[in-house]
Design a protein around this motif. Structure first.
Motif, PDB file in Angstrom:
ATOM      1  N   ALA A 112       0.876  -1.173   0.000  1.00 30.24           N
ATOM      2  CA  ALA A 112       0.000   0.000   0.000  1.00 30.24           C
ATOM      3  C   ALA A 112       0.910   1.217   0.000  1.00 30.24           C
ATOM      4  N   VAL A 113       0.875   1.986  -1.073  1.00 24.64           N
ATOM      5  CA  VAL A 113       1.771   3.127  -1.244  1.00 24.64           C
ATOM      6  C   VAL A 113       0.978   4.422  -1.190  1.00 24.64           C
ATOM      7  N   LEU A 114       1.433   5.335  -0.362  1.00 25.38           N
ATOM      8  CA  LEU A 114       0.830   6.666  -0.248  1.00 25.38           C
ATOM      9  C   LEU A 114       1.910   7.692  -0.528  1.00 25.38           C
ATOM     10  N   LEU A 115       1.684   8.547  -1.517  1.00 24.45           N
ATOM     11  CA  LEU A 115       2.654   9.577  -1.870  1.00 24.45           C
ATOM     12  C   LEU A 115       2.040  10.952  -1.692  1.00 24.45           C
ATOM     13  N   ILE A 116       2.723  11.801  -0.919  1.00 25.78           N
ATOM     14  CA  ILE A 116       2.349  13.210  -0.790  1.00 25.78           C
ATOM     15  C   ILE A 116       3.517  14.020  -1.333  1.00 25.78           C
ATOM     16  N   SER A 117       3.263  14.796  -2.352  1.00 30.50           N
ATOM     17  CA  SER A 117       4.332  15.551  -3.008  1.00 30.50           C
ATOM     18  C   SER A 117       4.182  17.037  -2.748  1.00 30.50           C
ATOM     19  N   GLY A 118       5.256  17.764  -3.000  1.00 30.07           N
ATOM     20  CA  GLY A 118       5.312  19.177  -2.645  1.00 30.07           C
ATOM     21  C   GLY A 118       4.397  20.073  -3.431  1.00 30.07           C
ATOM     22  N   CYS A 119       3.982  19.635  -4.630  1.00 29.13           N
ATOM     23  CA  CYS A 119       3.146  20.495  -5.459  1.00 29.13           C
ATOM     24  C   CYS A 119       2.470  19.666  -6.536  1.00 29.13           C
ATOM     25  N   GLN A 120       1.553  20.298  -7.272  1.00 27.55           N
ATOM     26  CA  GLN A 120       0.920  19.667  -8.419  1.00 27.55           C
ATOM     27  C   GLN A 120       1.919  19.596  -9.583  1.00 27.55           C
ATOM     28  N   ASP A 121       1.560  18.824 -10.599  1.00 29.67           N
ATOM     29  CA  ASP A 121       2.462  18.666 -11.741  1.00 29.67           C
ATOM     30  C   ASP A 121       2.721  19.973 -12.479  1.00 29.67           C
ATOM     31  N   ASN A 122       1.820  20.947 -12.365  1.00 29.88           N
ATOM     32  CA  ASN A 122       1.993  22.208 -13.080  1.00 29.88           C
ATOM     33  C   ASN A 122       2.404  23.341 -12.146  1.00 29.88           C
ATOM     34  N   GLN A 123       3.037  22.975 -11.013  1.00 27.43           N
ATOM     35  CA  GLN A 123       3.470  23.977 -10.045  1.00 27.43           C
ATOM     36  C   GLN A 123       4.938  23.741  -9.685  1.00 27.43           C
ATOM     37  N   THR A 124       5.450  24.608  -8.824  1.00 25.76           N
ATOM     38  CA  THR A 124       6.831  24.464  -8.376  1.00 25.76           C
ATOM     39  C   THR A 124       6.892  24.465  -6.851  1.00 25.76           C
ATOM     40  N   SER A 125       7.856  23.725  -6.307  1.00 26.01           N
ATOM     41  CA  SER A 125       8.111  23.690  -4.868  1.00 26.01           C
ATOM     42  C   SER A 125       9.227  24.671  -4.539  1.00 26.01           C
ATOM     43  N   MET A 126       9.086  25.340  -3.408  1.00 23.65           N
ATOM     44  CA  MET A 126      10.036  26.367  -2.999  1.00 23.65           C
ATOM     45  C   MET A 126      11.055  25.839  -1.994  1.00 23.65           C
ATOM     46  N   ASP A 127      12.293  26.259  -2.181  1.00 24.71           N
ATOM     47  CA  ASP A 127      13.343  26.058  -1.194  1.00 24.71           C
ATOM     48  C   ASP A 127      13.150  27.097  -0.099  1.00 24.71           C
ATOM     49  N   GLY A 128      13.944  27.049   0.957  1.00 23.46           N
ATOM     50  CA  GLY A 128      13.854  28.045   2.019  1.00 23.46           C
ATOM     51  C   GLY A 128      15.176  28.181   2.736  1.00 23.46           C
ATOM     52  N   ALA A 129      15.188  28.940   3.816  1.00 29.86           N
ATOM     53  CA  ALA A 129      16.415  29.147   4.573  1.00 29.86           C
ATOM     54  C   ALA A 129      16.740  27.939   5.443  1.00 29.86           C
ATOM     55  N   HIS A 130      15.716  27.333   6.056  1.00 28.54           N
ATOM     56  CA  HIS A 130      15.950  26.152   6.896  1.00 28.54           C
ATOM     57  C   HIS A 130      15.213  24.930   6.366  1.00 28.54           C
ATOM     58  N   ASN A 131      13.963  25.077   5.980  1.00 25.97           N
ATOM     59  CA  ASN A 131      13.208  23.974   5.395  1.00 25.97           C
ATOM     60  C   ASN A 131      12.600  24.419   4.078  1.00 25.97           C
ATOM     61  N   GLY A 132      12.374  23.453   3.182  1.00 25.30           N
ATOM     62  CA  GLY A 132      11.569  23.743   2.015  1.00 25.30           C
ATOM     63  C   GLY A 132      10.163  24.090   2.464  1.00 25.30           C
ATOM     64  N   ALA A 133       9.418  24.805   1.616  1.00 30.07           N
ATOM     65  CA  ALA A 133       8.081  25.254   2.010  1.00 30.07           C
ATOM     66  C   ALA A 133       7.189  24.069   2.383  1.00 30.07           C
ATOM     67  N   PHE A 134       7.237  22.994   1.620  1.00 33.96           N
ATOM     68  CA  PHE A 134       6.400  21.826   1.895  1.00 33.96           C
ATOM     69  C   PHE A 134       6.812  21.143   3.189  1.00 33.96           C
ATOM     70  N   THR A 135       8.101  20.846   3.332  1.00 35.44           N
ATOM     71  CA  THR A 135       8.569  20.161   4.541  1.00 35.44           C
ATOM     72  C   THR A 135       8.348  21.021   5.777  1.00 35.44           C
ATOM     73  N   GLY A 136       8.597  22.321   5.662  1.00 35.12           N
ATOM     74  CA  GLY A 136       8.381  23.211   6.795  1.00 35.12           C
ATOM     75  C   GLY A 136       6.935  23.215   7.251  1.00 35.12           C
ATOM     76  N   GLN A 137       6.009  23.268   6.293  1.00 35.10           N
ATOM     77  CA  GLN A 137       4.587  23.248   6.654  1.00 35.10           C
ATOM     78  C   GLN A 137       4.184  21.897   7.225  1.00 35.10           C
ATOM     79  N   LEU A 138       4.732  20.806   6.670  1.00 28.47           N
ATOM     80  CA  LEU A 138       4.456  19.470   7.197  1.00 28.47           C
ATOM     81  C   LEU A 138       4.873  19.367   8.663  1.00 28.47           C
ATOM     82  N   LEU A 139       6.076  19.835   8.960  1.00 27.69           N
ATOM     83  CA  LEU A 139       6.569  19.769  10.342  1.00 27.69           C
ATOM     84  C   LEU A 139       5.746  20.649  11.268  1.00 27.69           C
ATOM     85  N   LYS A 140       5.296  21.784  10.761  1.00 24.25           N
ATOM     86  CA  LYS A 140       4.454  22.678  11.565  1.00 24.25           C
ATOM     87  C   LYS A 140       3.134  22.004  11.917  1.00 24.25           C
TER      88      LYS A 140
END
Length: 313
Positions: free
Chosen positions: A235-263
């Protein structure tokens, strides 16, 4: 008679109840740069990807998960594939595997016709790209009943992104997307290598079949994966940083997706399931970055997986 029955019952061996706990492993990949030798002179500098990998490994440790961390120069194709195959070999039904990636997304030419935009998405590992076809094949090697969670903080390089350049990132941030001109140059320089990787996957999945009714229920990347590999045993579950037609952002400490996930995770205080976890993460990001979620595997197994609290072993 009653006393004899009671005596016999008392002398009978007690039924053994299994106390074996599920096993859990994780692999965390974070690349702040790639080797210019493998990417046409481009080194793809990013700032937060190693932080992302280490922070996700710390989260895994808090849940009793044994982790492997591969940072930048150690994040090679060989190291990643070796770790994936070792985990697939070690885990059995009921076990849990967590895979996280933070780095650039890229693309190579699709030679097997399974991508409508004629491009296969990739993870930019240090010494070469890992094609999505390869990743789906590796995930399909896990045993039936294994729960696999993939968290990908990178760009998917969808067709809209390729056709229209994304807006400039906010100050101090970089887009986690290999530039299109670099992607074309890298593919041209290493075409034989990347084409052969896709041919190898096709050879291994030549006999893959999927139930037509199940295929109709899948869309996008899930449909692509099932069409390539066939029925997924885990059973595979994938959560990705953005849709196929979008972009994921880097950051100073965490990427935008990872930072929000941790929050949202909030040190484990979050009490919902994977569906609400994804919804909360998505709600906290701008409209230009909407995390995607899809599942692979039997409907019953994936439904049970999605209903669990995140990172449950």
């Amino acid at each position: 008679m009653a006393s004899k029955t009671a005596a016999a019952s008392a002398s009978a061996p007690a039924l053994k109840v299994s106390t074996v706990k599920p096993k859990a492993l994780s692999l965390h990949i974070g690349l702040n740069a790639v080797s210019p030798a493998a990417y046409g002179g481009w080194d793809g500098p990013l700032a937060a990807c190693e932080f992302d990998a280490n922070d996700m490994a710390a989260l895994a440790k808090s849940k009793g998960i044994k982790s492997t961390v591969l940072l930048t120069k150690k994040g090679t194709r060989a190291a990643v594939l070796s770790a994936l195959r070792a985990a697939a070999k070690a885990l059995k039904s009921g076990d849990f595997f967590l895979l996280t990636y933070s780095g650039h997304g890229g693309q190579v030419g699709d030679i097997n016709g399974d991508e409508p935009d004629n491009q296969d998405e990739t993870w930019c590992l240090f010494d070469g790209q890992l094609i999505d076809d390869e990743l789906y094949l590796e995930l399909s090697r896990f045993a039936a009943g294994v729960r696999v969670l993939v968290l990908s903080d990178s760009c998917h390089s969808g067709s809209v992104v390729r056709d229209f350049p994304p807006p400039p990132p906010p100050p101090g941030q970089r887009v986690k997307l290999m530039p299109a001109e670099v992607a074309r140059r890298v593919y041209a320089e290493h075409k034989d290598f990347y084409d052969q990787l896709q041919i190898n996957v096709l050879r291994e999945t030549a006999k893959a079949t999927i139930d037509p009714d199940a295929a109709l229920a899948l869309v996008g990347a899930a449909s692509h994966a099932a069409a390539l590999v066939g029925v997924f045993k885990p059973a595979v579950l994938l959560i990705s940083g953005c849709q196929d037609n979008q972009t994921s952002m880097d950051g100073a400490h965490n990427g935008a997706f990872t930072g929000q996930l941790l929050k949202i995770w909030n040190g484990g205080a979050f009490t919902g399931n994977y569906a609400s976890f994804h919804a909360r993460i998505r709600a906290g990001l701008p409209p230009t970055q909407s995390p995607n979620l899809f599942v692979l595997g039997s409907s019953a197994a994936t439904a049970a997986f999605v209903a669990q609290k995140p990172f449950t072993v």
